[in-house]
Design an enzyme around this catalytic site. Structure first.
Site, mmCIF file in Angstrom:
data_model
loop_
_atom_site.group_PDB
_atom_site.id
_atom_site.type_symbol
_atom_site.label_atom_id
_atom_site.label_comp_id
_atom_site.label_asym_id
_atom_site.label_seq_id
_atom_site.Cartn_x
_atom_site.Cartn_y
_atom_site.Cartn_z
ATOM 1 N N LYS A 22 39.503 37.095 66.601
ATOM 2 C CA LYS A 22 39.164 35.663 66.499
ATOM 3 C C LYS A 22 39.998 34.840 67.480
ATOM 4 C CE LYS A 22 41.106 33.068 63.055
ATOM 5 N NZ LYS A 22 41.760 31.863 63.609
ATOM 6 N N ASN A 23 41.306 35.090 67.487
ATOM 7 C CA ASN A 23 42.185 34.251 68.305
ATOM 8 C C ASN A 23 42.107 34.567 69.798
ATOM 9 O OD1 ASN A 23 42.931 32.893 66.056
ATOM 10 N ND2 ASN A 23 45.010 33.737 65.917
ATOM 11 N N CYS A 120 48.139 20.048 58.480
ATOM 12 C CA CYS A 120 47.336 21.092 57.852
ATOM 13 C C CYS A 120 48.193 21.804 56.827
ATOM 14 C CB CYS A 120 46.767 22.054 58.879
ATOM 15 S SG CYS A 120 47.826 23.413 59.265
ATOM 16 N N ARG A 125 51.798 21.310 62.700
ATOM 17 C CA ARG A 125 50.997 21.757 63.849
ATOM 18 C C ARG A 125 50.769 20.665 64.892
ATOM 19 N NH1 ARG A 125 47.088 26.592 61.778
ATOM 20 N NH2 ARG A 125 47.680 27.425 63.754
ATOM 21 N N ASP A 310 50.960 35.548 61.296
ATOM 22 C CA ASP A 310 49.660 35.714 60.648
ATOM 23 C C ASP A 310 49.593 36.985 59.796
ATOM 24 O OD1 ASP A 310 48.898 33.368 61.801
ATOM 25 O OD2 ASP A 310 47.589 34.246 63.328
ATOM 26 N N ARG A 402 36.803 32.447 57.588
ATOM 27 C CA ARG A 402 37.198 31.929 58.901
ATOM 28 C C ARG A 402 37.712 33.064 59.778
ATOM 29 N NH1 ARG A 402 41.767 28.311 58.727
ATOM 30 N NH2 ARG A 402 41.454 28.637 60.930
#
Ligand code: UD1
Length: 422
Positions: A22-23, A120, A125, A310, A402
């Site tokens: 994803k990233n 968030c 962030r 993560d 997500r």
């Protein structure tokens, strides 16, 4: 709202194909804005963040098609006609990586208007470094009505910019912007995540001149324009690390197709210290749980090649079952322990002291109704549920969609008793 139900206890055995990262995919999609020729991306994961980026780029005028075949999605992005330069609040609010359109838009069309992301759940962030870096390249930045307005009507100019704090998307934004700047740009203390190297390699395939890939100093010689290319997105190292921990916790053995040890060097070394066996083959990583209990090992999150933040929540679920105590320190995000009370509801023994959590390993966890608070927190609850006695129900699983493609399906195929109820 969807829930995930898990009846724990089954060791995971089998093979899982790791999806595209994803990233890596998100900045690669934004990179299409740098060229008027089509960019084709293979191995695009089927995730809601990818849908959000697709919506945003479509609003900017990019023509996007997605072809699904049996084992992958191929996306074609055509930014010949950019019709808007605004990333609205409604999209940025949903997905903070929307800020990745900022650098490419200013570089290609001389202006961009991107909503400020706001706070968030896992931390403040900020994007100040993205903005300072663009200013260093000659863009004029103003803030008004909750939006960042960036303008460089005569183009960007190469410069040297040193990141005081390592930033992944900050590095990506400036890297993309610098490809079309006039002259040389040096990005010092750049992030070294594999996703950055993937982006830089794709940009070079498009005709950019980037050297120092994989190091903390990226040198970019600006070019006048970029061409199209076809690029294969790297496998998702966070998904790979998550499933490696799932195998380790459930006393199982998994073959993770596409996973690369070199993408998770610190996590791999800590897993081995905890007693997990990892074997890299040509196309897979084979993860085997220890015969006895996992051993407690301390971990501290850091930019790559350090321990990925993560994977911190998943590591905490793993350490909840280890023999002995372990200290987990979070240095990247200031509010990333929201999974702690949920894990404790399942019988984990965790105490938070500032940025560190002391985990005293338990022999078992117990199923309970729990709530997902963010993407990685949700998956840590899945891991805990896979080993807990009885049933765990996890609500707010939209966070999961997500970043994890078909996770129930992948786990079920390896023996997990897991289902999604609507
Ligand atoms: C990316 C990842 C995210 C991961 C994070 C850290 C994507 C789409 N997301 O997020 O999954 O958790 O890296 O590995 O790739 N900072 C500033 N000013 C800035 C930018 C960042 O102070 O302008 C600080 C942040 O507050 C944080 C640290 O730098 O403490 C790292 O943030 P950053 O690497 O920018 O995270 P993201 O790129 O948003």
């Amino acid at each position: 709202m969807d829930k995930i139900l898990i009846r724990g206890g089954a060791p995971l055995e089998g093979t899982i194909k790791i999806s595209g990262a994803k990233n890596a995919a998100l900045p690669l999609m934004a990179a299409c804005l740098l060229s008027d020729k089509p960019l084709i991306l293979k191995n695009i994961p089927d995730l809601s963040d990818i849908t959000s980026m697709t919506e945003l780029l479509t609003q900017l005028g990019v023509g996007i098609t997605l072809e699904r075949n049996t084992d992958q999605q191929i996306m074609s992005l055509d930014a010949q006609n950019i019709s808007s330069t605004t990333a609205p609040y409604e999209v940025v609010r949903k997905m903070r990586a929307s800020v990745l359109v900022l650098g490419p838009l200013v570089a290609r069309v001389g202006e961009a208007h991107v909503s400020l992301p706001g706070g968030c759940t896992i931390g403040v962030r900020p994007i100040d470094l993205h903005l300072k870096g663009l200013e260093a390249l000659g863009a004029v930045i103003t803030l008004a009505d909750g939006y960042v307005h960036a303008s460089a009507p005569h183009g960007l100019t190469g410069a040297s910019f040193s990141f005081p704090v390592v930033s992944v998307t900050g590095t990506e934004n400036l890297l993309m912007a610098a490809t079309l700047a006039q002259g040389q740009t040096r990005l010092i203390n750049a992030a070294r995540e594999p996703e950055i190297a993937d982006l830089a390699n794709c940009l070079n395939e498009m005709g950019a001149k980037i050297s120092g890939i994989g190091t903390d100093t990226l040198i970019i010689e600006g070019v006048k324009s970029l061409r199209g290319t076809t690029h294969h997105v790297i496998p998702d190292r966070i998904e790979a690390g998550t499933f490696a921990m799932a195998a380790a916790m459930t006393g199982g053995k998994l073959r993770l197709i596409g996973a690369e040890l070199g993408h998770i060097p610190t996590v791999a070394s800590l897993l081995e210290q905890a007693g997990v066996s990892l074997e890299q083959t040509k196309d897979s990583l084979i993860v085997t749980a220890p015969l006895g209990r996992l051993q407690g090992v301390d971990a501290m999150t850091e930019p790559f090649p350090g321990f990925a933040t993560d994977l911190q929540a998943q590591w905490m679920a793993l350490m909840s079952l280890a023999e002995g105590a372990s200290m987990i320190t979070e240095t990247i995000w200031e509010n990333r322990f929201m999974h702690v009370p949920e894990l404790c509801r399942m019988g984990a023994n965790i105490t938070v002291h500032g940025a560190s959590a002391l985990v005293r390993g338990m022999k078992t966890l117990k199923g309970a109704p729990v709530m997902a608070t963010d993407l990685r927190a949700s998956v840590s609850l899945i891991l805990a549920g896979l080993v807990a006695t009885g049933e765990t129900s996890i609500s707010r699983v939209y966070h999961l969609d997500r970043g994890y493609e078909r996770i129930e399906e992948k786990l079920r195929a390896c023996g997990a008793d897991i289902e999604r109820v609507r």
